[in-house]
Scaffold this active site. Structure first.
Site, mmCIF file in Angstrom:
data_model
loop_
_atom_site.group_PDB
_atom_site.id
_atom_site.type_symbol
_atom_site.label_atom_id
_atom_site.label_comp_id
_atom_site.label_asym_id
_atom_site.label_seq_id
_atom_site.Cartn_x
_atom_site.Cartn_y
_atom_site.Cartn_z
ATOM 1 N N ARG A 35 0.834 -1.209 0.000
ATOM 2 C CA ARG A 35 0.000 0.000 0.000
ATOM 3 C C ARG A 35 0.863 1.250 0.000
ATOM 4 O O ARG A 35 0.523 2.247 -0.635
ATOM 5 C CB ARG A 35 -0.960 -0.033 1.191
ATOM 6 C CG ARG A 35 -2.078 0.987 1.093
ATOM 7 C CD ARG A 35 -3.139 0.758 2.142
ATOM 8 N NE ARG A 35 -2.616 0.861 3.491
ATOM 9 C CZ ARG A 35 -3.293 0.528 4.592
ATOM 10 N NH1 ARG A 35 -4.538 0.069 4.491
ATOM 11 N NH2 ARG A 35 -2.759 0.655 5.781
ATOM 12 N N LYS B 23 -2.779 6.355 1.429
ATOM 13 C CA LYS B 23 -2.559 6.836 2.787
ATOM 14 C C LYS B 23 -1.673 8.083 2.756
ATOM 15 O O LYS B 23 -0.510 8.072 3.177
ATOM 16 C CB LYS B 23 -1.953 5.715 3.632
ATOM 17 C CG LYS B 23 -2.483 5.726 5.049
ATOM 18 C CD LYS B 23 -2.323 4.402 5.724
ATOM 19 C CE LYS B 23 -2.401 4.484 7.218
ATOM 20 N NZ LYS B 23 -3.591 5.112 7.782
ATOM 21 N N GLU C 217 -16.311 5.984 4.786
ATOM 22 C CA GLU C 217 -15.590 5.473 5.960
ATOM 23 C C GLU C 217 -15.526 6.572 7.005
ATOM 24 O O GLU C 217 -16.216 7.585 6.890
ATOM 25 C CB GLU C 217 -14.206 4.968 5.554
ATOM 26 C CG GLU C 217 -13.300 6.009 4.923
ATOM 27 C CD GLU C 217 -11.894 5.479 4.633
ATOM 28 O OE1 GLU C 217 -11.410 4.606 5.371
ATOM 29 O OE2 GLU C 217 -11.287 5.976 3.682
#
Ligand code: PLP
Ligand code: COI
Length: 341
Positions: A82, A184, A220
């Site tokens: 990621r 992220k 989210e």
């Protein structure tokens, strides 16, 4: 190895300086060898790309002490992947995956005295991150970067441990439809600072963000994905291109289907459906699974039948199985646990 004298059971989710951190610098197109250092401070140009244009990204994972006394991490290869995906989207150089994994091992080993003991309720949070460090004044990526990993012992992300949370539906967006919600990037969290402080001011624990384009679908929270359980026991999680692909959520969906034999669905979840679910939880490395008891939609309350005192039955099964795997009480699916020591 003598452990530090820390009140493990009463740790919150905060930063505590530990002994060593890992640093590697990127310059002239290559990463330096990397080393463990003691200095917890960083000196960079006043015009560093990270300071001017927020060119920074991070990861989060944990080290656990297992029942039989080993120190392990959970699926760190997925954090490495990621971070690679994130770096590419932010025009940052990729820190090689094998080196990422090596750095994690080194930092955890060097801070073994801070890895909370088995059964203490605490874990060692590991924070890999990277930022553009040289001066950039026109809007363009940096040429020089620093990759670092530090650790800090942590307790539960939400005060009150596993007491059900109260969320509110946010009027602010966390991520744009074709933006950076699926990586992220530090900037996503900067976006969420005002809404989270405002949520706390209004007495809520977290924000539920809806999709920015139509405001009809569940996305989210600021730091965790959603899991819902239907009244007939199906585990449902929102599918969206603008949410972070949570490693915890992906693992829990596997646990639900393959270990607990439950029906699972990853699909768009309309806010309109939320009132019909039996259970709701937030999942992530920091959040583990934190049960949600109530969601406030502009004064209208959705109260889940699981209530405000305990985790719902299926949420609890998922929680027990996941933490059982992480702490070595339940056999892990192939490749999930990396033993450090
Ligand atoms: N969503 C956001 C916005 C997060 O910051 C995190 C934390 O990393 C998650 C979800 C959960 O992801 P993971 O389970 O990989 O920690
Ligand atoms: C994590 O769960 O590791 C995160 O990065 C979430 C963050 C909000 C603490």
């Amino acid at each position: 190895m003598e452990k530090k004298n820390i009140d493990w059971a009463n740790l919150g989710f905060g930063y505590m300086q530990t002994d060593k951190r890992y640093v590697s610098n990127y310059k002239n197109g290559a990463w330096s060898e990397g080393a463990l250092i003691e200095d917890d401070t960083i000196t960079i140009s006043e015009c560093a790309c990270v300071l001017q244009y927020a060119q920074t990204c991070f990861e989060g994972l944990k080290a656990y002490t297992t029942e039989d006394g080993h120190i392990v991490t959970f699926r760190p290869d997925l954090n490495a992947q990621r971070m690679e995906d994130t770096a590419k989207r932010l025009e940052m150089p990729v820190f090689p995956k094998e080196r990422f994994l090596e750095a994690i091992v080194k930092v955890v080993e060097a801070n073994e005295a801070y890895v909370p003991p088995y059964g203490s309720g605490a874990t060692l949070y590991i924070r890999p991150y990277m930022f553009g460090s040289n001066a950039v004044i026109g809007v363009k990526p940096a040429d020089e970067y620093q990759f670092r990993v530090f650790t800090t012992p942590v307790g539960p992300y939400f005060k009150g441990g596993i007491k059900p949370l109260t969320l509110r539906v946010s009027d602010y967006d966390r991520a744009a439809p074709h933006g950076t919600g699926n990586i992220k990037a530090g900037l996503n969290y900067a976006m969420s600072l005002y809404p989270i402080v405002d949520a706390h001011r209004q007495g809520f624990d977290e924000n539920m963000y809806l999709d920015a384009a139509t405001r009809t679908k569940v996305e989210e929270t600021g730091g965790a994905n959603f899991l819902f359980v239907t009244k007939d026991g199906t585990v449902v999680t929102p599918k969206s291109n603008s949410i972070l692909p949570s490693i915890t959520r992906r693992s829990l969906m596997y646990v639900a289907k393959e270990i607990l034999g439950l029906k699972t669905e990853e699909r768009e979840v309309y806010f309109e459906e939320v009132k019909d679910f039996a259970e709701c939880g937030l999942c992530g490395t920091a959040a583990v699974i934190s049960p949600v008891g109530k969601i406030n939609d502009h004064g209208k309350e959705i109260c889940f039948p699981s209530g405000m005192t305990e985790m719902g039955e299926i949420t609890k099964k998922l929680y027990d199985t996941l933490t059982g795997i992480q702490m070595g009480r339940i056999e892990a699916p192939e490749g999930w646990i990396k033993v450090i020591k």
